[in-house]
Design a protein around this motif. Structure first.
Motif, PDB file in Angstrom:
ATOM      1  N   CYS A 101      44.434  57.034  31.058  1.00  0.00           N
ATOM      2  CA  CYS A 101      45.362  57.025  29.915  1.00  0.00           C
ATOM      3  C   CYS A 101      45.246  55.773  29.052  1.00  0.00           C
ATOM      4  N   VAL A 102      44.527  54.762  29.529  1.00  0.00           N
ATOM      5  CA  VAL A 102      44.355  53.549  28.725  1.00  0.00           C
ATOM      6  C   VAL A 102      42.868  53.264  28.500  1.00  0.00           C
TER       7      VAL A 102
ATOM      8  N   MET B 180      47.913  42.870  40.368  1.00  0.00           N
ATOM      9  CA  MET B 180      46.461  43.015  40.531  1.00  0.00           C
ATOM     10  C   MET B 180      45.997  44.465  40.431  1.00  0.00           C
ATOM     11  N   VAL B 181      46.890  45.408  40.706  1.00  0.00           N
ATOM     12  CA  VAL B 181      46.485  46.817  40.754  1.00  0.00           C
ATOM     13  C   VAL B 181      45.895  47.277  39.424  1.00  0.00           C
TER      14      VAL B 181
ATOM     15  N   VAL C 112      41.386  47.680  38.062  1.00  0.00           N
ATOM     16  CA  VAL C 112      40.764  48.834  37.407  1.00  0.00           C
ATOM     17  C   VAL C 112      39.950  48.389  36.200  1.00  0.00           C
ATOM     18  N   VAL C 113      40.543  47.546  35.378  1.00  0.00           N
ATOM     19  CA  VAL C 113      39.838  47.121  34.164  1.00  0.00           C
ATOM     20  C   VAL C 113      38.777  46.072  34.480  1.00  0.00           C
TER      21      VAL C 113
ATOM     22  N   TYR D  98      43.517  43.642  26.778  1.00  0.00           N
ATOM     23  CA  TYR D  98      44.853  43.201  26.404  1.00  0.00           C
ATOM     24  C   TYR D  98      45.914  44.211  26.843  1.00  0.00           C
ATOM     25  N   PHE D  99      45.633  45.490  26.615  1.00  0.00           N
ATOM     26  CA  PHE D  99      46.610  46.517  26.972  1.00  0.00           C
ATOM     27  C   PHE D  99      46.853  46.549  28.479  1.00  0.00           C
ATOM     28  N   VAL D 100      45.768  46.529  29.249  1.00  0.00           N
ATOM     29  CA  VAL D 100      45.924  46.579  30.709  1.00  0.00           C
ATOM     30  C   VAL D 100      46.599  45.312  31.225  1.00  0.00           C
ATOM     31  N   THR D 101      46.256  44.173  30.632  1.00  0.00           N
ATOM     32  CA  THR D 101      46.907  42.923  31.021  1.00  0.00           C
ATOM     33  C   THR D 101      48.408  42.984  30.730  1.00  0.00           C
TER      34      THR D 101
END
Length: 313
Positions: A25-26, A152-153, A157-158, A185-188
């Protein structure tokens, strides 16, 4: 069912769902928007998920083992070990699932061509063990470790995607024709949100468990600083989280009123309710309600990934 409760199956499902949400989804929609592929194969990604989930199961089982004395005081009706589940079974589950986590991580690393990647997962299993045995009783440090592991999860992934991406598109990244940073940036952002909410929730759990922790000699934040001071620290973190959400929304998502509405309705308003309930809370059941609401807020925050997926579709 009792063994599923021992390993906190709902929390494990949240971990698994988080990893799939980040990927599908990201990361994947962002890359496809730029006509770029995801780098981890579906099978390799599955191996990573299995390793992380196995490590989580091992951690939850051993955590209950070392928390047994305090749990008998704090929540005697919910204690499984030593009643419906033999104590040694918690150790067996820990050993077996740690072995699975490390073995699958090695397989994953070998498939990526560098067995050194497996150290990330081995380090995680070690931290979970030492957290349960000693770090948990150190004020603030125990809470920071749990919050960091949860954070961290999504980062895992990223991170592996980014490692492979940087190898495959080294020239394009160097020239600036491809930019991977928006995905990062989004995942962070999800990771930081998970850290802050989890840290807050761990603080509230310490308040809920204060009497039992004090009785067995644990030096948690609530035991060392007291409930009143812990509440003040928790409120500061809560309002910092609210401020951070709106800062990100207005600075990095200008004009995205759908996201702003989602943040307000599903995250900020519930956090304001938590702030009110926390201020009034004095008994363990009241603190328990607050930390359960925070778990729901964590889930709704992660589910924002679905909105991203829809918007990029």
């Amino acid at each position: 069912m009792k063994y599923l409760n021992l390993i906190r199956w709902k929390n494990v499902l949240i971990v698994i769902a988080t990893m799939y949400l980040m990927r599908y989804c990201v990361i994947k929609p962002f890359l496809e928007y730029g006509d770029l592929p995801v780098m981890l194969s579906s099978f390799n990604f599955l191996l990573m998920v299995v390793s992380v989930a196995a490590a989580a199961i091992a951690g939850y089982s051993i955590n209950d083992y070392f928390d047994l004395k305090a749990d008998k005081i704090n929540r005697p009706d919910e204690v499984l070990l030593g009643t419906s589940i033999p104590l040694k079974h918690a150790l067996y589950i820990n050993y077996v699932f740690n072995a699975i986590a490390i073995a699958v991580a090695l397989w994953f690393a070998v498939r990526l061509g560098d067995w050194n990647y497996s150290f990330v997962f081995a380090f995680t299993t070690g931290i979970l063990w030492f957290y349960s045995t000693s770090y948990k009783s150190i004020p603030i440090l125990g809470n920071l470790i749990v919050a960091s592991l949860v954070a961290m999860v999504p980062i895992l992934v990223v991170a592996f995607e980014m490692i492979l991406f940087s190898k495959a598109y080294r020239a394009e990244l160097s020239s600036g024709t491809i930019n991977y940073m928006p995905v990062m940036y989004f995942v962070t952002g999800f990771s930081v949100f998970a850290f802050m909410v989890t840290f807050l929730r761990e603080m509230v759990k310490d308040m809920e468990d204060r009497e039992g922790d004090k009785e067995v000699g644990k030096k948690t934040m609530a035991v060392v600083f007291g409930i009143a001071t812990s509440k003040v620290i928790a409120q500061v973190l809560l309002w910092a989280t609210v401020f951070s959400i709106y800062y990100v929304a207005f600075k990095y998502l200008p004009g995205d009123w759908i996201s702003l509405a989602y943040f307000t309705i599903f995250i900020v308003i519930p956090l304001l309710y938590v702030s009110w309930k926390l201020q009034k809370a004095n008994l363990p059941n009241a603190f328990h309600l607050v930390q359960q609401i925070l778990k729901i807020i964590l889930v709704t925050g992660l589910l924002y990934a679905v909105l991203i997926c829809v918007q990029l579709a």
